[in-house]
Scaffold this active site. Structure first.
Site, PDB file in Angstrom:
ATOM      1  N   ARG A 184      21.654 -20.950  21.891  1.00 30.72           N
ATOM      2  CA  ARG A 184      21.348 -21.993  20.907  1.00 30.72           C
ATOM      3  C   ARG A 184      20.021 -21.733  20.204  1.00 30.72           C
ATOM      4  NH1 ARG A 184      23.987 -27.151  24.248  1.00 30.72           N
ATOM      5  NH2 ARG A 184      26.043 -26.786  23.332  1.00 30.72           N
ATOM      6  N   HIS A 207      28.881 -24.216  15.128  1.00 34.66           N
ATOM      7  CA  HIS A 207      29.107 -23.514  16.394  1.00 34.66           C
ATOM      8  C   HIS A 207      27.941 -23.718  17.369  1.00 34.66           C
ATOM      9  CE1 HIS A 207      27.239 -19.347  15.121  1.00 34.66           C
ATOM     10  NE2 HIS A 207      26.487 -20.339  14.748  1.00 34.66           N
ATOM     11  N   GLU A 208      28.164 -23.342  18.607  1.00 27.99           N
ATOM     12  CA  GLU A 208      27.169 -23.582  19.673  1.00 27.99           C
ATOM     13  C   GLU A 208      26.777 -25.055  19.740  1.00 27.99           C
ATOM     14  OE1 GLU A 208      26.196 -21.678  22.045  1.00 27.99           O
ATOM     15  OE2 GLU A 208      27.039 -19.791  21.347  1.00 27.99           O
ATOM     16  N   GLY A 209      27.761 -25.924  19.535  1.00 27.87           N
ATOM     17  CA  GLY A 209      27.510 -27.366  19.576  1.00 27.87           C
ATOM     18  C   GLY A 209      27.216 -27.899  18.184  1.00 27.87           C
ATOM     19  N   HIS A 250      24.551 -32.203  19.689  1.00 28.49           N
ATOM     20  CA  HIS A 250      23.139 -32.066  20.034  1.00 28.49           C
ATOM     21  C   HIS A 250      22.409 -33.394  19.933  1.00 28.49           C
ATOM     22  CE1 HIS A 250      23.102 -27.824  20.780  1.00 28.49           C
ATOM     23  NE2 HIS A 250      23.842 -27.636  19.709  1.00 28.49           N
TER      24      HIS A 250
END
Lengths: 602, 602
Positions: free
Chosen positions: A297, A440-442, A447
């Site tokens: 992240r 992507h990646e959350g 978040h």
């Protein structure tokens, strides 16, 4: 001037605004000095400019395609990645005992970032391979490490992360891929994974997938997920490539940007046994994956910054050289046109980009320095504090650039006008590339919930207190400097507002209502964090100006530019955080109360 | 539900929030009633859904290309435009005496907007042809009109606008294309034009270019520009197609979006005589062009809204049907997933899109209604007032959607997550298409300078006063309603702030400093204008709810949704206007003072 790197700013951040020297002085990294780091970055810049940059537009225009049963990737991708491997960039962050250089994460993130600024479509292959290898190095058995790490760190095999499925993106609870235990760590894997970056290609002999799957003996939800090493080709006992492991490419996704990276739908074990090897403990898959995801992240956030940096440098170069229009005071059309950088609004757009790019990079570097300081410290209490701070800031480090550096890319198009909207200049490509980073990646929403629903509550709010203490040091230094009274006051007021909003949310027992505006909270929290890091840069610049005593020349310009960008951020950007905090503080339920039928009335 | 049209909202705007009935009652339009207008929109929707929509993704993926000396456009484009011509859509807004339907501009802008929501790459051909024909109808001699208008209004010839040149985009003063007088209106044209949308193609027998050029006898700057009709093929005396007029396609621009529309670099008179015919008076070219540009700007703003509408409808449909995750109160992973519209943050993103789309459409319709009321009124004073209001709001009508509806498109991608980032869904295409709208027909900066540097000064500020009076009527109605006290107060405060900022800028004699933040002023002005139009919609909805007495059912949902979106706008969006006005009021010179060298320090 490089079109992708601004080394003067990097050096300023590392050695003047932040204290990278202290990291380099600590045992794990003490073999390196500033000159070593500079040499590494020099070589990366050369590779990026010579191997990554020239084919960036081409790779974007001609995506990898499926042909004769395989995905065909432009051969220049392989050459570029081989250059990285030859320079030791895959193993740069790993321990010496596995053949690595044990460089600080601050440097390895910059390595991938410089590659990403040139051509993120290629840089992703390196990023994911390193992340997968990192997980292997941390959780693998000796045998697993000896089989997989050497070819991955040599860049001969690449890695992937297989989390999402068509029906399970943000909701990892709903992952269905099954892992049937066979013997020891050996399992039979069946299922479908979606959005797998670098999931298939013809670049390497083998591909090592890190797959989240569910054993029949696990509980439902994320607590029943285990992690498996699933190679595209099985390994012979001696580690050489064995038979196909029945991982079928079911489709290539055609994306808006980052088009040089394949993105795949993969079927595991559809037409024959697909073997996977348990990594770490059963039902601990998500914990292992988070080890990687948190670092990934920060890396994604840094690469978002670097996409904006490349756009900013292009816009700045264009603005300095493109003549258009005249000063508003000059109505004489027979006089020459002036460079557009002389128009106030163009300067505003460039300042906005500078503020986003250099503020975002300060944020990334601050976070990677936390990782490095955690690795370097021997004090348990200090490690705990640094870890809390890192956990708190990770959602910010990922999401703030994804929003604000995308905005910077939008502005770099605007500076170029019609030219910026064409594929003759790289700015529209960087804009498209960067649009992925909020997904992507959350996602931003994930978040936001992580920050307001979990992170600010950690250790009874001690992580927040630590951040306020860190910020307090900068405020003290700024007060001592004497030229930043307005900024100190504004930051103080913003922090107080953040505190009120946080307390209001934490006091609300209705979780849904408490977090209804969590994404806005995340944004405001990020704005305040970056405002702090801008003040920190400005104080360092002011100190340097006082020390040097020069009021003109490149160094003076550089430092004065830092102070101007800080003031810009406080005057133009930070004020937008306050209404967002007001919504959180009032537990506003406008959005929560909207019913699906009310959107259209049908 | 149509993927491109929300008719219930259109009807609400025209007949409930605004007073389109009054326009339909006035002489020029009195032959039409609500049912006629509905029938027109029905037929446009059918053409858009059947002819424009199905090929939208294909046209985007496969741009028009140069082949065997000509530009090849997908044949479906021709078929779609023939369907428009057959339905009378090219001539819809023109007078009966040239074979038109004399429909109000409010309707013709919606016609092109519906086509644009489906496929802006095709809709542009119609938009530009109508705009060029409009200029011909206004300024042409009888002979010019009889030669060019019939084939253009029949959709057999298309039109273009040729303003920009490679060295002259925003700065029209620097146009170099020359027009050498030959005889009467006949001139020889030489020069290069850039960014010419629809500049060449194989769709029609002829292309009629409207070219700004400079006669040797004119003064420098914009006052020396004249307008010329320059057909791709000269006309025989009987109007049939004659020899090639030496307009060479020097290049096709490859754009980020709106890829179905050719965009060209054209050389006039490079390899032989290129003949042009003066339109209107010599040296009055820009005045003529502005007649067209002002209407085109409203059209561009409306089409920006429509791109966002198409994205919003897709996102809404997806959010209602895509299951993902569970309520935050439910930790049981064995229960079914819920549709993502049940997550607060997804509702927020959808509300933001609704607020942008329906607020932007209200703005467009309000402005086109001004045009129609100007055409309908016989009162000279009223015409003057309506014209001032229209001039004031034109930069807003163009620029507000270009910024905020682009943001809506960004959010529609976000709602779809990874899927939204692929070309399998239209949301990323709409986002790319919409990015152009802040650039063409005047950049945001140009409109900011127009608004703050010129428009708010018109008639000693009387245009501003008129707007405040209009807003005051809505405020009175909202106060009478009783449910909008917070909104009335907020709008009142914002208007007061706008007034202070405006006075501060007008009082500053340093033009550069006064307008240094003009783009931000433009944005804030737009936010306040749209806030007003949201309040106007909410009051109309509240009135309807009181009238109907129903608290459930589609109509009640629709009206409650309007009120909720109004509250959303005032709580989440309008507050961001205030810091911008503060910068203008303080005549902030942070950006103005930044020197080019300070950006990088080198």
């Amino acid at each position: 001037m490089s079109p992708i790197v601004h080394r003067r700013n990097l050096d300023f951040l590392l050695y003047e605004a932040l204290d990278f020297d202290a990291v380099l002085a600590a045992p794990p990294f003490a073999t390196y000095d500033r000159a070593d780091i500079a040499a590494v970055l020099d070589s990366v810049q050369t590779i990026a400019e010579e191997q990554f940059l020239p084919c960036a537009a081409d790779l974007d225009a001609h995506e990898p395609h499926f042909c004769d049963g395989a995905v065909r990737v432009d051969p220049r991708v392989r050459r570029a990645l081989t250059a990285c491997a030859d320079a030791g960039l895959f193993s740069a962050g790993f321990d010496h005992d596995v053949g690595g250089l044990r460089l600080p994460m601050t440097v390895t993130v910059l390595i991938n970032g410089i590659l990403a600024a040139a051509n993120i479509g290629i840089a992703n292959y390196q990023l994911l391979t390193v992340a997968a290898a990192n997980m292997l190095a941390t959780f693998g058995t000796d045998e697993q490490k000896s089989l997989y790490l050497p070819p991955m760190l040599a860049g001969r095999w690449f890695g992937t992360m297989c989390l999402s499925e068509p029906q399970a993106g943000s909701s990892l609870s709903d992952i269905r891929t099954r892992a049937e235990p066979l013997e020891g760590r050996l399992h039979r894997i069946t299922g479908t994974k979606m959005w797998i970056s670098c999931g298939d290609h013809d670049l390497t002999e083998n591909i090592v997938h890190m797959v989240l799957a569910r054993r029949p003996d696990g509980p439902p939800g994320v607590k029943g997920l285990s992690l498996f090493i699933v190679p595209k080709y099985r390994l012979n006992p001696d580690g050489t490539q064995g038979p196909f492991n029945n991982i079928a490419l079911a489709g290539l996704n055609h994306k808006m940007g980052q088009r040089g990276t394949t993105n795949c739908l993969l079927n595991f074990g559809e037409d024959g046994d697909c073997l996977g090897y348990l990594l770490g403990e059963a039902h601990q898959g998500l914990t292992c994956m988070f080890h990687m995801m948190n670092e990934a992240r920060i890396g994604v956030g840094a690469n978002s910054v670097m996409s904006a940096l490349a756009g900013y440098l292009c816009a700045l170069d264009y603005a300095r050289t493109r003549p258009q229009g005249r000063s508003l005071r000059n109505k004489d059309a027979t006089t020459p046109q002036i460079p557009i950088i002389d128009h106030a609004d163009v300067r505003r757009m460039l300042l906005a980009q500078k503020a986003a790019v250099e503020g975002g990079l300060a944020l990334s570097c601050y976070c990677t320095l936390l990782v490095d300081r955690i690795a370097a410290t021997v004090d348990e209490g200090q490690r705990r504090d640094l870890s809390l701070l890192l956990e708190l800031l990770t959602p910010i480090a990922k999401s703030w650039p994804a929003e604000h550096c995308l905005e910077a890319n939008k502005l770099s198009i605007q500076v170029l006008g019609g030219y910026g909207y064409t594929r003759d200049f790289p700015v529209e490509r960087h804009y498209r590339d960067n649009r992925l980073n909020a997904i992507h990646e959350g996602t931003q929403a994930i978040h936001g919930l992580d920050l307001l629903g979990r992170k600010v509550r950690m250790a009874d709010g001690w992580a927040m207190d630590l951040l306020v203490l860190e910020i307090g040091q900068t405020q003290d230094a700024a007060e001592a400097d004497g030229s930043f009274a307005a900024e100190v006051d504004a930051l103080h007021a913003a922090l107080a507002h953040l505190g009120r909003a946080t307390r209001a949310a934490l006091a609300c027992t209705d979780t849904e209502r408490a977090t209804a505006n969590a994404t806005l909270y995340l944004d405001a929290f990020g704005q305040i964090t970056v405002a702090w890091l801008w003040l920190r840069q400005a104080v360092a610049a002011s100190r340097a100006l006082a020390r040097d005593g020069a009021s003109s020349g490149p160094d003076a310009d550089f430092y004065q530019g830092k102070i101007a960008a800080c003031r810009y951020f406080f005057r133009y950007e930070l004020p937008h955080a306050l209404p967002l905090l007001g919504l959180v503080e009032r537990l506003d339920r406008t959005c929560l109360d909207m019913t699906p039928a009310q959107f259209l009335g049908c």
